[in-house]
Scaffold this motif. Structure first.
Motif, PDB file in Angstrom:
ATOM      1  N   UNK A   1      64.007  10.925  55.175  1.00 34.45           N
ATOM      2  CA  UNK A   1      63.997  11.692  53.830  1.00 34.45           C
ATOM      3  C   UNK A   1      65.356  12.129  53.702  1.00 34.45           C
TER       4      UNK A   1
ATOM      5  N   UNK B   1      69.556   7.790  43.156  1.00 35.19           N
ATOM      6  CA  UNK B   1      70.214   8.608  43.860  1.00 35.19           C
ATOM      7  C   UNK B   1      69.769   8.344  45.436  1.00 35.19           C
ATOM      8  N   UNK B   2      69.523   6.723  45.668  1.00 39.78           N
ATOM      9  CA  UNK B   2      69.050   6.690  46.953  1.00 39.78           C
ATOM     10  C   UNK B   2      70.104   5.682  47.572  1.00 39.78           C
ATOM     11  N   UNK B   3      70.681   6.236  48.514  1.00 38.75           N
ATOM     12  CA  UNK B   3      71.622   5.680  49.197  1.00 38.75           C
ATOM     13  C   UNK B   3      71.329   4.110  49.687  1.00 38.75           C
ATOM     14  N   UNK B   4      70.004   4.107  50.121  1.00 38.50           N
ATOM     15  CA  UNK B   4      69.409   3.074  50.701  1.00 38.50           C
ATOM     16  C   UNK B   4      69.405   1.778  49.506  1.00 38.50           C
TER      17      UNK B   4
ATOM     18  N   UNK C   1      62.876  11.158  45.900  1.00 40.34           N
ATOM     19  CA  UNK C   1      64.115  10.844  45.546  1.00 40.34           C
ATOM     20  C   UNK C   1      64.187   9.870  44.418  1.00 40.34           C
TER      21      UNK C   1
ATOM     22  N   UNK D   1      82.703   3.347  42.284  1.00 39.79           N
ATOM     23  CA  UNK D   1      82.181   4.943  42.356  1.00 39.79           C
ATOM     24  C   UNK D   1      82.263   5.333  44.139  1.00 39.79           C
TER      25      UNK D   1
ATOM     26  N   UNK E   1      71.335   1.695  46.723  1.00 34.50           N
ATOM     27  CA  UNK E   1      72.647   1.286  46.549  1.00 34.50           C
ATOM     28  C   UNK E   1      73.281   0.432  47.462  1.00 34.50           C
TER      29      UNK E   1
ATOM     30  N   UNK F   1      75.304   7.459  54.225  1.00 32.54           N
ATOM     31  CA  UNK F   1      75.579   6.260  53.773  1.00 32.54           C
ATOM     32  C   UNK F   1      77.228   6.162  53.558  1.00 32.54           C
ATOM     33  N   UNK F   2      77.711   7.271  53.518  1.00 34.69           N
ATOM     34  CA  UNK F   2      79.502   7.428  53.488  1.00 34.69           C
ATOM     35  C   UNK F   2      80.002   6.714  54.812  1.00 34.69           C
TER      36      UNK F   2
ATOM     37  N   UNK G   1      70.231   3.358  59.756  1.00 31.91           N
ATOM     38  CA  UNK G   1      70.395   2.656  58.293  1.00 31.91           C
ATOM     39  C   UNK G   1      69.060   1.723  58.428  1.00 31.91           C
TER      40      UNK G   1
ATOM     41  N   UNK H   1      65.928   3.174  57.422  1.00 30.86           N
ATOM     42  CA  UNK H   1      65.747   3.506  56.002  1.00 30.86           C
ATOM     43  C   UNK H   1      65.486   2.220  55.527  1.00 30.86           C
ATOM     44  N   UNK H   2      66.191   1.183  55.697  1.00 34.46           N
ATOM     45  CA  UNK H   2      66.033  -0.009  54.819  1.00 34.46           C
ATOM     46  C   UNK H   2      64.519  -0.396  55.144  1.00 34.46           C
TER      47      UNK H   2
ATOM     48  N   UNK I   1      84.781  13.866  52.735  1.00 37.28           N
ATOM     49  CA  UNK I   1      83.746  14.519  52.026  1.00 37.28           C
ATOM     50  C   UNK I   1      82.870  15.453  53.161  1.00 37.28           C
TER      51      UNK I   1
ATOM     52  N   UNK J   1      81.682   4.098  56.679  1.00 39.32           N
ATOM     53  CA  UNK J   1      81.955   2.561  56.446  1.00 39.32           C
ATOM     54  C   UNK J   1      82.048   1.916  57.565  1.00 39.32           C
TER      55      UNK J   1
ATOM     56  N   UNK K   1      61.627   0.875  53.183  1.00 38.66           N
ATOM     57  CA  UNK K   1      61.543   0.310  52.014  1.00 38.66           C
ATOM     58  C   UNK K   1      60.533  -0.675  51.495  1.00 38.66           C
TER      59      UNK K   1
ATOM     60  N   UNK L   1      68.453  10.293  53.102  1.00 38.01           N
ATOM     61  CA  UNK L   1      68.518   9.121  51.944  1.00 38.01           C
ATOM     62  C   UNK L   1      69.462   8.976  50.835  1.00 38.01           C
ATOM     63  N   UNK L   2      70.022  10.232  50.688  1.00 33.05           N
ATOM     64  CA  UNK L   2      71.094  10.357  49.611  1.00 33.05           C
ATOM     65  C   UNK L   2      72.329   9.439  49.627  1.00 33.05           C
ATOM     66  N   UNK L   3      72.985   9.327  48.775  1.00 28.78           N
ATOM     67  CA  UNK L   3      74.122   8.346  48.854  1.00 28.78           C
ATOM     68  C   UNK L   3      75.519   8.861  49.736  1.00 28.78           C
ATOM     69  N   UNK L   4      75.397  10.089  50.427  1.00 30.08           N
ATOM     70  CA  UNK L   4      76.368  10.722  51.018  1.00 30.08           C
ATOM     71  C   UNK L   4      75.934  11.037  52.533  1.00 30.08           C
TER      72      UNK L   4
ATOM     73  N   UNK M   1      85.636   9.324  56.418  1.00 32.78           N
ATOM     74  CA  UNK M   1      84.778   9.665  55.715  1.00 32.78           C
ATOM     75  C   UNK M   1      84.366  11.016  55.601  1.00 32.78           C
TER      76      UNK M   1
END
Ligand code: SF4
Ligand code: SF4
Ligand code: FES
Lengths: 115, 247
Positions: free
Chosen positions: B203, A5-8, A1, A72, A10, B212-213, B238, B241-242, B173, B215, B245, B206-209, B169
């Motif tokens: 994994x 592009x990582x939502x975490x 990843x 964004x 961001x 993480x969409x 979440x 995921x955090x 999307x 709210x 890291x 992990x992407x932005x959508x 959301x």
């Protein structure tokens, strides 16, 4: 990843920037409150210190990043094919361009003022 | 059905129902159907629909178990998603009116029936089943009572779609944001002590959508007819995921 592009990432960056801006704001308010009857000279000399210049710059970077990522997220919520159909692409791209311009102008302009 | 109720105990209720049959109608319209409902006992919205269907047999909706188990009669009842079969009229009716629409955000097949394909496509992405890598034990994979308990509030989901179709959301999307129902199921398997694919599952989110969409509007929580809490599940994922890291 990829990093961007990582939502975490961001999620964390947006919040870290917000926290920094908040602390900067608190410090500024503290300065104003603790100097009653402040005049222009004091205000000016406050912003001439190297430390506050660095912090103001960091504030501006936080502002730019926070706004860029935040707008964004808003844009990709609202200007989607599900809502706008075929127009979504053009609306989205113009919106991003306007956001980019505003952030860039505010950022550079403020930098010039600070330094 | 209405024939067995003494006439003195009936009252007229105006139902206002979304109608759309793509093979004859150019566009959707709202139809008023007056039905007679008993005054001395509560009936469910689904019962009211059956009474309306007696008046207009072309009215279409899904239902099966009529006890909140199969998840087939999710619909928008006076502005709020819910299951018609377990929603009493006394709770649903506002100003002596009952407005029924299909669940928002999904294509309408006919009247109150929506096409759930996007919903189930998103569910499929979270692989809602146990994934194991270790050798199968002789008997079953055992869990302690505590481990089993951690799945309470997660396994009960009946996939009615009320939550995801109440989520802005997801409306915006539907192909990229998994939606509360699928995310609740994702957490159901991440939280399962027997599952061995936690990292891969994370994994995938992990992407932005995908996750993480969300709210945190909590529409999902307020409509879930089973009283489940997808928002909490989402924030649990979440946090995972955090925290990974940092490690
Ligand atoms: S979480 Fe609740 S509302 Fe959502 S699909 Fe499951 S049972 Fe239905
Ligand atoms: S809390 Fe998240 S998943 Fe639930 S309705 Fe709001 S945005 Fe959707
Ligand atoms: S008919 Fe099965 S849940 Fe309502």
């Amino acid at each position: 990843m990829k990093f961007l592009e990582s939502g975490t990432n961001e999620f964390l960056i947006i919040r870290a920037c917000a926290l920094f801006m908040f602390l900067y704001g608190v410090y500024l308010i503290y300065f104003v409150v603790s100097n009653p009857g402040m005049d222009y000279l004091l205000w000016k000399s406050f912003f001439e210190g190297l430390v506050i210049k660095v912090f103001s710059t960091l504030f501006l970077i936080s502002f730019a990043v926070h706004t860029w990522l935040g707008t964004w997220a808003i844009g990709s919520d609202y200007f989607t094919p599900a809502r706008l159909g075929g127009f979504s692409k053009i609306v989205y791209v113009s919106y991003r361009f306007i956001c980019f311009l505003i952030v860039l102008i505010v950022f550079i302009w403020s930098l010039i003022i600070i330094w | 059905m209405s024939a067995v109720i003494p006439v003195s105990h009936l009252q007229t209720l105006r139902m206002n129902i979304y109608r759309f049959n793509p093979s004859i109608d150019d566009k959707p319209y709202m139809q008023d159907i007056d039905i007679e409902v008993p005054t001395d006992k509560d009936i469910m919205v689904l019962d009211a629909l059956h009474l309306a269907k007696v008046k207009d047999p072309s009215l279409s909706y899904r239902s099966s178990c009529r006890e909140g188990v199969c998840g087939s009669d999710g619909m928008n009842i006076n502005g709020k998603n819910g299951l018609a079969c377990i929603m009493p009229l006394s709770e649903a009716i506002k100003r002596n009116k009952l407005t029924l629409r299909p669940m928002p955000g999904l294509p309408v097949i006919r009247d109150l029936i929506v096409d759930m394909k996007t919903f189930f496509d998103q569910l499929e992405k979270v692989q809602p089943y146990l994934i194991t890598k270790s050798k199968n034990p002789e008997k079953e994979r055992v869990q302690s009572p505590q481990e089993r308990e951690s799945l309470d509030g997660l396994y009960e989901c009946i996939l009615c779609g009320c939550c995801s179709t109440a989520c802005p959301s997801f409306w915006w999307n539907p192909d990229k944001f998994l939606g509360p129902a699928a995310l609740l199921q994702s957490w159901r398997f991440i939280a399962d002590s027997r599952d061995e694919a936690t990292e891969e599952r994370l994994d995938d989110l992990e992407d932005s959508f995908s996750l993480y969409r969300c709210h945190g509007v909590m529409n999902c929580v307020s409509v879930c007819p089973k009283g489940l809490n997808p928002t909490e599940a989402i924030s649990n994922i979440r946090n995972k995921l955090i925290s990974r890291k940092g490690s």
